[in-house]
Scaffold this motif. Structure first.
Motif, PDB file in Angstrom:
ATOM      1  N   SER A  99       0.837  -1.197   0.000  1.00 22.51           N
ATOM      2  CA  SER A  99       0.000   0.000   0.000  1.00 22.51           C
ATOM      3  C   SER A  99       0.874   1.249   0.000  1.00 22.51           C
ATOM      4  CB  SER A  99      -0.917   0.007   1.230  1.00 22.51           C
ATOM      5  OG  SER A  99      -1.811  -1.073   1.181  1.00 22.51           O
ATOM      6  N   PRO A 100       0.467   2.296  -0.693  1.00 29.80           N
ATOM      7  CA  PRO A 100       1.278   3.526  -0.695  1.00 29.80           C
ATOM      8  C   PRO A 100       1.351   4.138   0.699  1.00 29.80           C
ATOM      9  CG  PRO A 100      -0.401   3.563  -2.431  1.00 29.80           C
ATOM     10  CD  PRO A 100      -0.723   2.403  -1.546  1.00 29.80           C
ATOM     11  N   ALA A 115       1.403   7.339   3.323  1.00 29.83           N
ATOM     12  CA  ALA A 115       0.441   8.438   3.400  1.00 29.83           C
ATOM     13  C   ALA A 115       0.814   9.595   2.471  1.00 29.83           C
ATOM     14  CB  ALA A 115       0.354   8.934   4.848  1.00 29.83           C
ATOM     15  N   GLN A 158       2.667   9.468  -0.257  1.00 33.66           N
ATOM     16  CA  GLN A 158       2.475   9.021  -1.644  1.00 33.66           C
ATOM     17  C   GLN A 158       0.994   9.014  -2.011  1.00 33.66           C
ATOM     18  OE1 GLN A 158       4.396   5.245  -1.086  1.00 33.66           O
ATOM     19  NE2 GLN A 158       6.306   5.929  -2.048  1.00 33.66           N
ATOM     20  N   ALA A 159       0.174   8.566  -1.073  1.00 30.20           N
ATOM     21  CA  ALA A 159      -1.267   8.507  -1.327  1.00 30.20           C
ATOM     22  C   ALA A 159      -1.834   9.902  -1.558  1.00 30.20           C
ATOM     23  CB  ALA A 159      -1.976   7.832  -0.156  1.00 30.20           C
ATOM     24  N   ASP A 160      -1.417  10.861  -0.737  1.00 30.16           N
ATOM     25  CA  ASP A 160      -1.907  12.237  -0.909  1.00 30.16           C
ATOM     26  C   ASP A 160      -1.482  12.795  -2.265  1.00 30.16           C
ATOM     27  OD1 ASP A 160      -3.032  12.105   1.581  1.00 30.16           O
ATOM     28  OD2 ASP A 160      -1.408  13.172   2.600  1.00 30.16           O
ATOM     29  N   VAL A 188      -3.605  11.038  -5.134  1.00 26.89           N
ATOM     30  CA  VAL A 188      -4.975  11.549  -5.168  1.00 26.89           C
ATOM     31  C   VAL A 188      -4.994  12.967  -5.710  1.00 26.89           C
ATOM     32  CG1 VAL A 188      -6.948  12.228  -3.747  1.00 26.89           C
ATOM     33  CG2 VAL A 188      -5.813  10.039  -3.336  1.00 26.89           C
ATOM     34  N   VAL A 244      -4.326   0.961  -4.708  1.00 32.91           N
ATOM     35  CA  VAL A 244      -4.482   2.299  -5.276  1.00 32.91           C
ATOM     36  C   VAL A 244      -5.916   2.523  -5.750  1.00 32.91           C
ATOM     37  CG1 VAL A 244      -3.803   3.755  -7.230  1.00 32.91           C
ATOM     38  CG2 VAL A 244      -2.059   2.608  -5.845  1.00 32.91           C
ATOM     39  N   LEU A 261      -7.911   3.197  -2.746  1.00 36.80           N
ATOM     40  CA  LEU A 261      -7.601   4.535  -2.251  1.00 36.80           C
ATOM     41  C   LEU A 261      -8.354   5.603  -3.046  1.00 36.80           C
ATOM     42  CD1 LEU A 261      -5.647   6.497  -0.615  1.00 36.80           C
ATOM     43  CD2 LEU A 261      -4.109   6.274  -2.562  1.00 36.80           C
TER      44      LEU A 261
END
Length: 526
Positions: free
Chosen positions: A183-184, A186, A188-190, A193, A320, A323
């Protein structure tokens, strides 16, 4: 103290690798001795067919599979088929026999000189244990490397090792497990998105890994959430999205310039579960249009590293998608109905047009049928007529190596016994894996082979025009009767001559393998 063979068998049993695809030679017999009753040995008559069947079985079940090959000669016979398994990221554990240790250095007959180098650079990992007591650990590494890399691995074992006594340090391998989380983070996730939210006209490109990972329906949900057009990545070996969905634009052409043209007008291309990109015909140009950014998400670190453009995030495409689904607002506008079935083109000859064959398959076979396709010259007709809405509906030789289709259909039929399986095979490719018919007959698999006979290597005829070599020899293959060949292997066969006869035959549901030979007009892939 148990033998190396016993510990190895128990390890394989605990890991669920109890179906073995193989064609044994003398070096392999000591491994196969005392095989527990829980194991099933699936015999193939040629190593290429063995690997093709294992590839189809592993893709259909989603699990690693053990392949047993004979030293250097059997491994060499299998290498062509192995290229497809590499490109489809199929976790095959290839176990090959080797001469006894004292005979390897003098290069005795059936010794595999520098065995671990033989299969490189195809496989993700290859080895020959330094001593007998290291065999169970090396076998475990072969499995875990195949799972972690999603790529075939290769282990050569001298056949005198199997009867050797396992040391006490061999036993801990029985309880080993290796797991991976991708999972990415935090931050990377922001960032991810934010990139998708900021896009004015995003475009999705989905790879075969989406279907392999069971994300078919999730990909549909994401596309509808984004209201984004969807392309399948070039050189597609699995279908990651329903091909009649209103957002689906088709399979990207496998050339640099036409891919860039397909991206025009989009500011962000989000590639999920695919390399960037597996081009084929050389049609040069800019990789991306002016003003277009590309973002690749893949769990294949090698694919991320070798891409020639764009930004990459090495992470699970499934994580992803989840997410993005949580972070993006729902679309207020529905996507609309699926596209309707077109009328097939009819041939201007006594033979059927491939579109007539595929329309018959679409109408007469159940909606959840799994198709293993190896008929390149009919590619355009296939995508025009078929309506595929289920995960696991489409399999194709991932590296373009002929010989996957027939064995792959047998392997998929073994791995998915709860759904119909059809092999759509051209007469040019059928000869490369024809021995798989015998395995289908021996196991009485209810697989239907639709053999398209046009008497030519049709895709090569198209390429001869593309490359400016219209006078190339060796493109015709007349005089083949696959009904007689199939019956010789124990598979009932029928020569179908008309569309209605084909539809009537497809409407039947025999509980055994069958081959339907259909004469078709020559067409081109695009």
């Amino acid at each position: 103290m148990p033998s190396v063979r016993r510990v190895s068998h128990e390890f394989l049993e605990r890991q669920g690798l109890t179906t073995v695809f193989g064609n044994p030679g003398s070096n392999e017999l000591p491994f196969l001795a005392e095989l527990p009753d829980s194991f099933r040995y699936v015999l193939g008559l040629h190593e290429g067919a063995v690997v093709g069947m294992a590839d189809g079985y592993a893709q259909a079940t989603g699990r690693p599979v053990l392949v047993n090959l004979h030293a250097a000669s059997g491994s060499g016979n299998a290498m062509g088929a192995l290229t497809n398994a590499v490109a489809s990221r199929t976790p095959l554990v290839v176990l090959a026999g080797q001469q006894v240790r004292p005979a390897i250095g003098p290069e005795a007959n059936l010794a595999s000189v520098d065995a671990s180098a033989l299969m490189k650079p195809l496989v993700g990992w290859a080895a020959e244990p330094a001593c007998a007591q290291d065999v169970p650990r090396a076998l475990a590494q072969a499995l875990f490397e195949a799972e972690l890399q999603r790529r075939p691995t290769y282990l050569s074992v001298p056949y005198d090792d199997w009867a050797a006594e396992a040391g006490e340090n061999c036993l801990p391998v029985l309880d080993r497990r290796v797991r991976r989380a991708e999972s990415p983070a935090a931050q990377q996730a922001d960032w991810l998105v934010g990139q998708v939210r900021a896009a004015r006209r995003p475009l999705l490109v989905l790879g075969g890994d989406i279907d392999t990972a069971g994300l078919f329906d999730d990909a549909v949900a994401l596309a509808e959430r984004l209201n984004s057009p969807v392309w399948a990545a070039p050189s597609q070996f699995r279908l990651p999205f329903p091909n009649r969905h209103p957002l689906f634009r088709g399979v990207l052409p496998a050339g640099i310039a036409p891919v860039a043209r397909a991206f025009e007008g989009h500011d962000l291309v989000l590639v999920l579960g695919a390399p960037v990109f597996r081009y084929h015909e050389y049609l040069p140009g800019r990789y991306l249009p002016e003003g277009t950014r590309l973002l690749q998400v893949t769990d294949d670190a090698s694919a991320a590293a070798r891409a020639p453009m764009g930004e990459a995030l090495v992470a699970s495409p499934g994580a992803v998608i989840d997410l993005l689904m949580k972070a993006l607002p729902a679309q207020a506008t529905p996507t609309g109905p699926y596209r309707s079935d077109p009328e097939p083109v009819t041939a201007k000859s006594p033979h059927l047009h491939p579109e007539e064959v595929f329309a018959a398959l679409r109408d007469e076979m159940p909606r959840d049928t799994a198709y293993v396709v190896e008929s390149t010259s009919t590619n355009a007709s296939w995508w025009k007529q078929m309506d595929l809405r289920h995960s696991g509906s489409y399999y194709f030789p991932a590296a373009g190596g002929l010989g996957f289709g027939l064995p792959g259909a047998v392997g998929v039929a073994m791995g998915q016994q709860d759904r119909p399986v059809v092999g759509v095979i051209g007469d040019g490719s059928a000869n490369y894996g024809i021995t798989a018919l015998w395995t289908a007959a021996q196991h009485q698999l209810p697989v239907t082979v639709v053999l398209l006979r046009n008497g030519s290597y049709g895709a090569l005829r198209w390429f001869s025009g593309l490359l400016g070599v219209p006078d190339a020899p060796g493109l015709d293959i007349p005089g083949l009767d696959f009904t007689r060949i199939a019956e010789g292997y124990g598979v009932p066969a029928q020569h179908v001559t008309g569309a209605e006869e084909l539809r009537a035959a497809l409407a039947e549901r025999p509980g055994h393998p069958r081959l339907l030979q259909v004469d078709t007009a020559l067409t081109s892939p695009s």
